[in-house]
Scaffold this motif. Structure first.
Motif, PDB file in Angstrom:
ATOM      1  N   PRO A  12     -44.542 -16.297  18.267  1.00 54.50           N
ATOM      2  CA  PRO A  12     -45.329 -16.566  17.053  1.00 54.50           C
ATOM      3  C   PRO A  12     -45.156 -15.492  15.971  1.00 54.50           C
ATOM      4  N   LEU A  13     -45.034 -14.227  16.381  1.00 50.02           N
ATOM      5  CA  LEU A  13     -44.924 -13.145  15.393  1.00 50.02           C
ATOM      6  C   LEU A  13     -43.729 -13.338  14.458  1.00 50.02           C
ATOM      7  N   PHE A  14     -42.639 -13.899  14.975  1.00 55.28           N
ATOM      8  CA  PHE A  14     -41.410 -14.005  14.175  1.00 55.28           C
ATOM      9  C   PHE A  14     -41.120 -15.432  13.697  1.00 55.28           C
ATOM     10  N   GLN A  15     -41.979 -16.378  14.149  1.00 53.88           N
ATOM     11  CA  GLN A  15     -41.687 -17.798  13.904  1.00 53.88           C
ATOM     12  C   GLN A  15     -41.564 -18.166  12.430  1.00 53.88           C
ATOM     13  N   ASP A  16     -42.373 -17.523  11.568  1.00 56.26           N
ATOM     14  CA  ASP A  16     -42.380 -17.914  10.149  1.00 56.26           C
ATOM     15  C   ASP A  16     -41.309 -17.210   9.324  1.00 56.26           C
ATOM     16  N   LEU A  17     -40.497 -16.338   9.959  1.00 59.57           N
ATOM     17  CA  LEU A  17     -39.491 -15.611   9.195  1.00 59.57           C
ATOM     18  C   LEU A  17     -38.361 -16.543   8.747  1.00 59.57           C
ATOM     19  N   SER A  18     -37.834 -16.259   7.574  1.00 64.31           N
ATOM     20  CA  SER A  18     -36.716 -17.071   7.084  1.00 64.31           C
ATOM     21  C   SER A  18     -35.465 -16.708   7.890  1.00 64.31           C
ATOM     22  N   VAL A  19     -34.431 -17.551   7.769  1.00 64.23           N
ATOM     23  CA  VAL A  19     -33.176 -17.275   8.468  1.00 64.23           C
ATOM     24  C   VAL A  19     -32.626 -15.919   8.016  1.00 64.23           C
ATOM     25  N   ALA A  20     -32.718 -15.658   6.693  1.00 66.81           N
ATOM     26  CA  ALA A  20     -32.193 -14.388   6.163  1.00 66.81           C
ATOM     27  C   ALA A  20     -32.936 -13.202   6.775  1.00 66.81           C
ATOM     28  N   GLU A  21     -34.267 -13.346   6.907  1.00 69.41           N
ATOM     29  CA  GLU A  21     -35.061 -12.251   7.493  1.00 69.41           C
ATOM     30  C   GLU A  21     -34.680 -12.053   8.961  1.00 69.41           C
ATOM     31  N   LEU A  22     -34.514 -13.163   9.670  1.00 73.32           N
ATOM     32  CA  LEU A  22     -34.123 -13.064  11.085  1.00 73.32           C
ATOM     33  C   LEU A  22     -32.762 -12.382  11.234  1.00 73.32           C
ATOM     34  N   GLU A  23     -31.851 -12.751  10.338  1.00 71.32           N
ATOM     35  CA  GLU A  23     -30.504 -12.159  10.412  1.00 71.32           C
ATOM     36  C   GLU A  23     -30.535 -10.658  10.136  1.00 71.32           C
ATOM     37  N   THR A  24     -31.512 -10.226   9.341  1.00 66.99           N
ATOM     38  CA  THR A  24     -31.615  -8.785   9.058  1.00 66.99           C
ATOM     39  C   THR A  24     -32.192  -8.043  10.254  1.00 66.99           C
ATOM     40  N   ILE A  25     -33.176  -8.679  10.902  1.00 70.18           N
ATOM     41  CA  ILE A  25     -33.906  -7.928  11.939  1.00 70.18           C
ATOM     42  C   ILE A  25     -33.185  -7.953  13.300  1.00 70.18           C
ATOM     43  N   VAL A  26     -32.507  -9.047  13.600  1.00 73.34           N
ATOM     44  CA  VAL A  26     -31.907  -9.194  14.937  1.00 73.34           C
ATOM     45  C   VAL A  26     -30.981  -8.034  15.324  1.00 73.34           C
ATOM     46  N   PRO A  27     -30.062  -7.588  14.449  1.00 77.17           N
ATOM     47  CA  PRO A  27     -29.160  -6.495  14.870  1.00 77.17           C
ATOM     48  C   PRO A  27     -29.870  -5.156  15.094  1.00 77.17           C
ATOM     49  N   LEU A  28     -31.121  -5.061  14.642  1.00 75.33           N
ATOM     50  CA  LEU A  28     -31.829  -3.777  14.790  1.00 75.33           C
ATOM     51  C   LEU A  28     -32.446  -3.621  16.186  1.00 75.33           C
ATOM     52  N   PHE A  29     -32.592  -4.733  16.885  1.00 76.30           N
ATOM     53  CA  PHE A  29     -33.175  -4.676  18.236  1.00 76.30           C
ATOM     54  C   PHE A  29     -32.142  -4.178  19.248  1.00 76.30           C
ATOM     55  N   VAL A  30     -32.631  -3.390  20.215  1.00 73.58           N
ATOM     56  CA  VAL A  30     -31.758  -2.925  21.300  1.00 73.58           C
ATOM     57  C   VAL A  30     -32.314  -3.470  22.613  1.00 73.58           C
ATOM     58  N   GLU A  31     -31.469  -4.109  23.428  1.00 74.45           N
ATOM     59  CA  GLU A  31     -31.953  -4.625  24.713  1.00 74.45           C
ATOM     60  C   GLU A  31     -31.915  -3.514  25.752  1.00 74.45           C
ATOM     61  N   ARG A  32     -33.023  -3.379  26.479  1.00 74.22           N
ATOM     62  CA  ARG A  32     -33.066  -2.351  27.527  1.00 74.22           C
ATOM     63  C   ARG A  32     -33.691  -2.932  28.783  1.00 74.22           C
ATOM     64  N   LYS A  33     -33.148  -2.499  29.935  1.00 74.45           N
ATOM     65  CA  LYS A  33     -33.669  -3.024  31.210  1.00 74.45           C
ATOM     66  C   LYS A  33     -34.403  -1.903  31.943  1.00 74.45           C
ATOM     67  N   PHE A  34     -35.518  -2.263  32.568  1.00 77.02           N
ATOM     68  CA  PHE A  34     -36.325  -1.276  33.278  1.00 77.02           C
ATOM     69  C   PHE A  34     -36.684  -1.798  34.665  1.00 77.02           C
ATOM     70  N   LYS A  35     -36.736  -0.853  35.627  1.00 73.11           N
ATOM     71  CA  LYS A  35     -37.134  -1.233  36.990  1.00 73.11           C
ATOM     72  C   LYS A  35     -38.649  -1.415  37.049  1.00 73.11           C
ATOM     73  N   LYS A  36     -39.103  -2.119  38.071  1.00 78.47           N
ATOM     74  CA  LYS A  36     -40.543  -2.257  38.332  1.00 78.47           C
ATOM     75  C   LYS A  36     -41.169  -0.864  38.487  1.00 78.47           C
ATOM     76  N   GLY A  37     -42.337  -0.663  37.905  1.00 84.87           N
ATOM     77  CA  GLY A  37     -43.037   0.613  38.077  1.00 84.87           C
ATOM     78  C   GLY A  37     -42.583   1.703  37.125  1.00 84.87           C
ATOM     79  N   THR A  38     -41.841   1.354  36.081  1.00 84.59           N
ATOM     80  CA  THR A  38     -41.415   2.364  35.102  1.00 84.59           C
ATOM     81  C   THR A  38     -42.512   2.565  34.045  1.00 84.59           C
ATOM     82  N   ILE A  39     -42.853   3.826  33.807  1.00 86.16           N
ATOM     83  CA  ILE A  39     -43.783   4.118  32.707  1.00 86.16           C
ATOM     84  C   ILE A  39     -42.959   4.122  31.420  1.00 86.16           C
TER      85      ILE A  39
END
Ligand SMILES: Nc1ncnc2c1ncn2[C@@H]1O[C@@H]2COP(=O)(O)O[C@H]2[C@H]1O
Length: 227
Positions: A12-39
């Motif tokens: 919901p937070l990103f649903q109303d963003l325009s395609v242009a806004e989505l295209e700007t924000i998507v490359p800024l995200f970094v995917e990270r994986k964490f094990k169970k129990g990580t602070i």
């Protein structure tokens, strides 16, 4: 990146963003994986990142002399870590820990702030979600002040069913593994009290518990006990 775009369309937070806004924000995200129990961070840390959950469950809690109160559980599509980013100098208001192996997308403080400044739509959505979280927090204050442990436990189970429930033969299945201690930390009581209430609810055939999963046999009958 395409799986992030798919995720953002459903959040919901990103649903109303325009395609242009989505295209700007998507490359800024970094995917990270964490094990169970990580602070992920401690209460009082400097806030450096915004988090969006791709998979897994994250527990948000505060702790005092080894007593813990769970403020919220977040899962796929939920975000957290925004509070300390909206204003300079604010510290993390709670600790975040993974309850399962998690895949999270993170956004750096400066990117999050720049995007907020540029996107009124995102700000409005953020406000909507924040108001909803405030409403829930108010409800929790009321519950802790006025309700007994049995009622609070039943209310907590019903709320979990609303958020994570899946209809299943024989009732509503809460799709989240929870120990009695974790439930007690959500209810704001000791484990023994929650264990007693759960036993009573099982004896009265309101719920069944299988491998830390709760099945509510008749959600309406459960709700009748509290309202
Ligand atoms: N009462 C609450 N309900 C839901 N989420 C919360 C609550 N308190 C804190 N949080 C989240 O937990 C995060 C802790 O770090 P932040 O203060 O940066 O941002 C906070 C929110 O995202």
């Amino acid at each position: 990146m395409s799986k992030l775009i798919t995720l953002l369309h459903d959040v919901p937070l990103f649903q109303d963003l325009s395609v242009a806004e989505l295209e700007t924000i998507v490359p800024l995200f970094v995917e990270r994986k964490f094990k169970k129990g990580t602070i992920l961070f401690f209460e009082g840390d400097a806030g450096e990142e915004f988090y969006l959950i791709h998979s897994g469950v994250v527990k948000i809690y505060r702790i005092d002399n080894s007593k813990e109160i769970i403020l919220s559980l977040f899962r796929e599509g939920d975000f957290f870590g925004e509070m300390s980013l909206v204003q300079k100098g604010l510290k993390r208001s709670a600790t975040a820990e993974t309850l399962e192996a998690c895949s999270l997308y993170t956004l750096m403080r400066s990117d999050f702030q720049q995007f907020m400044e540029r996107s009124p739509r995102l700000c409005l959505k953020l406000m909507e979600v924040t108001m909803e979280r405030l409403r829930k927090a108010n409800e929790k204050i009321y519950d802790l002040t006025f309700l007994d442990v049995r009622t609070r436990t039943i209310k907590t189970i019903c709320r979990l069913a609303e958020e994570y429930g899946q209809p299943k033969a024989g009732g509503m299945f809460i799709d989240m593994k929870l120990t009695h201690q974790q439930l007690a930390n959500m209810v704001g009581t000791v484990r023994e009290s929650v264990t007693k209430v759960l036993q009573e609810l099982q004896e009265d055939e309101h719920i069944a518990i299988d491998k830390k999963h709760i099945l509510i046999k008749d959600i309406q009958a459960m709700k009748k006990q509290i309202y």
